[in-house]
Design a protein around this motif. Structure first.
Motif, PDB file in Angstrom:
ATOM      1  N   SER A 107       0.849  -1.200   0.000  1.00 27.56           N
ATOM      2  CA  SER A 107       0.000   0.000   0.000  1.00 27.56           C
ATOM      3  C   SER A 107       0.875   1.236   0.000  1.00 27.56           C
ATOM      4  CB  SER A 107      -0.939   0.004   1.208  1.00 27.56           C
ATOM      5  OG  SER A 107      -0.211  -0.028   2.417  1.00 27.56           O
ATOM      6  N   ALA A 108       0.276   2.340  -0.453  1.00 25.87           N
ATOM      7  CA  ALA A 108       0.970   3.622  -0.509  1.00 25.87           C
ATOM      8  C   ALA A 108       0.109   4.660   0.198  1.00 25.87           C
ATOM      9  CB  ALA A 108       1.229   4.038  -1.955  1.00 25.87           C
ATOM     10  N   ALA A 109       0.664   5.249   1.275  1.00 25.92           N
ATOM     11  CA  ALA A 109      -0.066   6.259   2.046  1.00 25.92           C
ATOM     12  C   ALA A 109      -1.433   5.743   2.477  1.00 25.92           C
ATOM     13  CB  ALA A 109      -0.209   7.537   1.237  1.00 25.92           C
ATOM     14  N   GLY A 110      -1.502   4.473   2.863  1.00 28.91           N
ATOM     15  CA  GLY A 110      -2.738   3.888   3.348  1.00 28.91           C
ATOM     16  C   GLY A 110      -3.676   3.386   2.277  1.00 28.91           C
ATOM     17  N   ALA A 111      -3.388   3.624   1.009  1.00 25.04           N
ATOM     18  CA  ALA A 111      -4.250   3.170  -0.090  1.00 25.04           C
ATOM     19  C   ALA A 111      -3.670   1.893  -0.687  1.00 25.04           C
ATOM     20  CB  ALA A 111      -4.353   4.248  -1.163  1.00 25.04           C
ATOM     21  N   ALA A 112      -4.515   0.867  -0.833  1.00 29.42           N
ATOM     22  CA  ALA A 112      -4.055  -0.430  -1.321  1.00 29.42           C
ATOM     23  C   ALA A 112      -3.629  -0.361  -2.780  1.00 29.42           C
ATOM     24  CB  ALA A 112      -5.162  -1.467  -1.159  1.00 29.42           C
ATOM     25  N   CYS A 113      -2.539  -1.012  -3.107  1.00 33.01           N
ATOM     26  CA  CYS A 113      -2.064  -1.130  -4.479  1.00 33.01           C
ATOM     27  C   CYS A 113      -2.604  -2.425  -5.077  1.00 33.01           C
ATOM     28  CB  CYS A 113      -0.539  -1.123  -4.531  1.00 33.01           C
ATOM     29  SG  CYS A 113       0.231   0.332  -3.748  1.00 33.01           S
ATOM     30  N   THR A 114      -2.701  -2.476  -6.397  1.00 35.08           N
ATOM     31  CA  THR A 114      -3.249  -3.634  -7.104  1.00 35.08           C
ATOM     32  C   THR A 114      -2.135  -4.429  -7.757  1.00 35.08           C
ATOM     33  OG1 THR A 114      -5.279  -2.394  -7.552  1.00 35.08           O
ATOM     34  CG2 THR A 114      -4.900  -4.380  -8.852  1.00 35.08           C
ATOM     35  N   ALA A 115      -2.164  -5.764  -7.575  1.00 34.75           N
ATOM     36  CA  ALA A 115      -1.094  -6.622  -8.077  1.00 34.75           C
ATOM     37  C   ALA A 115      -1.443  -7.242  -9.417  1.00 34.75           C
ATOM     38  CB  ALA A 115      -0.802  -7.729  -7.070  1.00 34.75           C
ATOM     39  N   ALA A 116      -0.418  -7.394 -10.260  1.00 34.67           N
ATOM     40  CA  ALA A 116      -0.545  -8.118 -11.518  1.00 34.67           C
ATOM     41  C   ALA A 116       0.730  -8.935 -11.708  1.00 34.67           C
ATOM     42  CB  ALA A 116      -0.736  -7.155 -12.686  1.00 34.67           C
ATOM     43  N   PRO A 117       0.617 -10.190 -12.177  1.00 37.35           N
ATOM     44  CA  PRO A 117       1.824 -11.006 -12.360  1.00 37.35           C
ATOM     45  C   PRO A 117       2.717 -10.429 -13.445  1.00 37.35           C
ATOM     46  CG  PRO A 117      -0.092 -12.086 -13.311  1.00 37.35           C
ATOM     47  CD  PRO A 117      -0.613 -10.907 -12.569  1.00 37.35           C
ATOM     48  N   ALA A 118       4.015 -10.557 -13.234  1.00 34.41           N
ATOM     49  CA  ALA A 118       4.997 -10.099 -14.219  1.00 34.41           C
ATOM     50  C   ALA A 118       5.876 -11.290 -14.592  1.00 34.41           C
ATOM     51  CB  ALA A 118       5.832  -8.953 -13.661  1.00 34.41           C
ATOM     52  N   GLY A 119       5.305 -12.209 -15.358  1.00 30.17           N
ATOM     53  CA  GLY A 119       6.050 -13.393 -15.757  1.00 30.17           C
ATOM     54  C   GLY A 119       5.493 -14.651 -15.129  1.00 30.17           C
ATOM     55  N   ASP A 120       6.068 -15.792 -15.495  1.00 35.13           N
ATOM     56  CA  ASP A 120       5.610 -17.090 -15.009  1.00 35.13           C
ATOM     57  C   ASP A 120       6.215 -17.421 -13.649  1.00 35.13           C
ATOM     58  OD1 ASP A 120       4.113 -17.527 -17.279  1.00 35.13           O
ATOM     59  OD2 ASP A 120       5.735 -18.605 -18.323  1.00 35.13           O
ATOM     60  N   PHE A 121       5.631 -18.419 -13.005  1.00 34.66           N
ATOM     61  CA  PHE A 121       6.232 -18.991 -11.806  1.00 34.66           C
ATOM     62  C   PHE A 121       7.518 -19.728 -12.194  1.00 34.66           C
ATOM     63  CE2 PHE A 121       1.880 -18.579 -10.277  1.00 34.66           C
ATOM     64  CZ  PHE A 121       2.053 -18.249  -8.938  1.00 34.66           C
ATOM     65  N   THR A 122       8.515 -19.631 -11.340  1.00 31.31           N
ATOM     66  CA  THR A 122       9.739 -20.417 -11.516  1.00 31.31           C
ATOM     67  C   THR A 122      10.057 -21.084 -10.184  1.00 31.31           C
ATOM     68  OG1 THR A 122      11.137 -18.503 -10.966  1.00 31.31           O
ATOM     69  CG2 THR A 122      10.670 -18.903 -13.298  1.00 31.31           C
ATOM     70  N   VAL A 123      10.879 -22.111 -10.235  1.00 37.13           N
ATOM     71  CA  VAL A 123      11.254 -22.837  -9.024  1.00 37.13           C
ATOM     72  C   VAL A 123      12.770 -22.985  -8.985  1.00 37.13           C
ATOM     73  CG1 VAL A 123      11.090 -25.034  -7.771  1.00 37.13           C
ATOM     74  CG2 VAL A 123       9.070 -24.090  -8.883  1.00 37.13           C
ATOM     75  N   GLY A 124      13.341 -22.679  -7.841  1.00 40.40           N
ATOM     76  CA  GLY A 124      14.779 -22.833  -7.620  1.00 40.40           C
ATOM     77  C   GLY A 124      15.011 -23.372  -6.219  1.00 40.40           C
ATOM     78  N   GLY A 125      16.248 -23.353  -5.768  1.00 44.09           N
ATOM     79  CA  GLY A 125      16.569 -23.925  -4.469  1.00 44.09           C
ATOM     80  C   GLY A 125      17.149 -22.914  -3.499  1.00 44.09           C
ATOM     81  N   ARG A 126      16.831 -23.075  -2.227  1.00 50.58           N
ATOM     82  CA  ARG A 126      17.449 -22.333  -1.133  1.00 50.58           C
ATOM     83  C   ARG A 126      17.769 -23.341  -0.039  1.00 50.58           C
ATOM     84  NH1 ARG A 126      17.332 -16.804  -0.123  1.00 50.58           N
ATOM     85  NH2 ARG A 126      16.313 -15.488  -1.685  1.00 50.58           N
ATOM     86  N   GLU A 127      19.052 -23.424   0.327  1.00 47.09           N
ATOM     87  CA  GLU A 127      19.496 -24.399   1.330  1.00 47.09           C
ATOM     88  C   GLU A 127      19.066 -25.819   0.968  1.00 47.09           C
ATOM     89  OE1 GLU A 127      19.913 -23.095   5.627  1.00 47.09           O
ATOM     90  OE2 GLU A 127      18.098 -22.037   5.032  1.00 47.09           O
ATOM     91  N   GLY A 128      19.046 -26.117  -0.335  1.00 49.18           N
ATOM     92  CA  GLY A 128      18.673 -27.440  -0.779  1.00 49.18           C
ATOM     93  C   GLY A 128      17.178 -27.709  -0.768  1.00 49.18           C
ATOM     94  N   VAL A 129      16.362 -26.678  -0.518  1.00 46.51           N
ATOM     95  CA  VAL A 129      14.903 -26.824  -0.456  1.00 46.51           C
ATOM     96  C   VAL A 129      14.289 -26.117  -1.659  1.00 46.51           C
ATOM     97  CG1 VAL A 129      12.832 -26.300   0.882  1.00 46.51           C
ATOM     98  CG2 VAL A 129      14.963 -26.920   2.050  1.00 46.51           C
ATOM     99  N   PRO A 130      13.357 -26.761  -2.390  1.00 46.46           N
ATOM    100  CA  PRO A 130      12.730 -26.092  -3.540  1.00 46.46           C
ATOM    101  C   PRO A 130      11.892 -24.890  -3.098  1.00 46.46           C
ATOM    102  CG  PRO A 130      12.371 -28.469  -3.625  1.00 46.46           C
ATOM    103  CD  PRO A 130      12.907 -28.163  -2.263  1.00 46.46           C
TER     104      PRO A 130
END
Length: 386
Positions: A107-130
């Motif tokens: 949000s900005a100054a108490g007003a909610a912002c609207t989300a839109a996807p920017a690309g596909d889902f991807t999967v990678g690893g962190r500490e060996g966990v997907p």
């Protein structure tokens, strides 16, 4: 011998609980969400959200009553194929996105912002966990000097995980820094005072040591193998100096070692340090070669533990003085808890050794055996599990 047998059986039972309750990695009962917030084009805000894949699949499928997402996601997870996991999320994009956008907000100054996807889902690893990664572009109804970020991802009432932390790094509104969100503090503002930010990182460091079973067992092995205050002070100092060095270097991106190497070595360090007492403790105290050799081993393993601390924090941010101070405060939180545990446990064991030498020796030996066995089991699990 009955006392020793009872102590060993008790430790074995405790080990069984620890090992059966969750994965072999250090943080089985909690999860960490990572969010990177930056300024986008034309006044937009860009967020890259990373969530632990298996938890995300279960939560999103349950939230959206989407059995197809659950089946596709779990099949891909069992196949351990990143591309297949990403494809499962993209095939059920609406349900997967809805879970994030209805539990994460800007949000900005108490007003909610609207989300839109920017690309596909991807999967990678962190500490060996997907980890699943989704990038969202937020359109805000008004311009503001500060923005607010709120996260309710993986809430406790879902019962799949407890103690979720959301680590946010941001470069927005002319400011750069990091923040930690959880159930007690679910939101932050880019204009928040530095005292609050540092307080969050101190608490995160303290909680990380308290909830990291492998680091706690390593500390217990140090305490059990030290007979005099001087020995535990030297061992704790060697461990602190070593892990502080690699923690800072790794957290600042100057050193990078795969979790597939770090995690098994941490487990091995628990076994070796605990067994050191059994192998050398009956000789002339811990003086001379045995004492300095033990300190050298503790120091070397401390370097590896520092990489584990940094991997758990998971900050991926360009250097800034704000980041450096946040990391230092995180480290101070770790050290504060470490010293408190030593102050609480070491005098009890030392008192037993002086007042009841036989019981003290048996108890120390039982603790060392139990901790060493747990470390070896974790080492095998983490080695075979990658």
């Amino acid at each position: 011998m009955r006392t020793v047998a009872a102590a060993v059986l008790g430790l074995a039972a405790a080990a069984g609980v620890l090992l059966s309750a969750g994965p072999a990695l250090a943080h089985g009962f909690s999860s960490t969400v990572y969010v990177d917030v930056t300024a986008g084009d034309a006044g937009h805000v860009r967020t890259a959200v990373e969530l632990e894949y298996d938890l995300y699949i279960v939560s999103a499928a349950d939230y959206g009553r989407d059995d197809a997402l659950f089946r596709a996601g779990t099949d891909a997870f069992e196949a351990a194929h990143d591309a297949a996991m990403g494809a499962a999320l993209n095939a059920h994009r609406d349900a997967a996105l809805r879970y994030v956008t209805e539990r994460f907000a800007v949000s900005a100054a108490g007003a909610a912002c609207t989300a839109a996807p920017a690309g596909d889902f991807t999967v990678g690893g962190r500490e060996g966990v997907p980890y699943a990664r989704v990038v969202l572009q937020w359109s805000c109804p008004r311009r503001a000097d500060t923005h607010q970020v709120r996260s309710a991802l993986f809430p406790d009432h879902e019962t799949y995980v407890k103690g979720v932390k959301t680590i946010v790094t941001y470069r927005l509104d002319g400011r750069a820094g990091s923040a930690v969100l959880d159930a007690t503090r679910p939101s932050f503002s880019t204009g928040q005072p530095w005292q609050r930010r540092f307080g969050e990182f101190f608490r995160l460091g303290a909680e990380h040591l308290l909830t990291g079973a492998d680091h706690l067992l390593f500390l217990l092995a140090l305490i059990a193998g030290s007979r005099r205050p001087r020995e535990i002070v030297l061992a704790a100092t060697a461990f602190t100096v070593a892990h502080s060095v690699t923690f800072m270097l790794a957290a600042l991106g100057l050193v990078e070692v795969p979790a597939g190497i770090v995690e098994p070595v941490i487990a091995l360090s628990i076994a070796v340090v605990a067994a050191w007492h059994l192998a050398a403790g009956s000789r002339a105290g811990s003086r001379g070669r045995a004492g300095w050799g033990r300190l050298g081993v503790v120091f070397c393993f401390g370097l590896v533990h520092g990489l584990g601390f940094a991997g758990a924090l998971g900050i991926d941010e360009a250097f800034s003085w704000t980041l450096l101070w946040s990391l230092l405060v995180f480290n101070v939180g770790i050290e504060t808890v470490q010293l408190a545990l030593i102050a609480a446990v070491f005098p009890v064991l030392a008192g037993l050794r002086r007042g009841c030498p036989r019981v003290g020796r048996w108890l120390t030996g039982a603790v060392s055996v139990g901790v060493s066995v747990i470390g070896l089991i974790w080492f095998v699990q983490r080695t075979l599990g990658g």
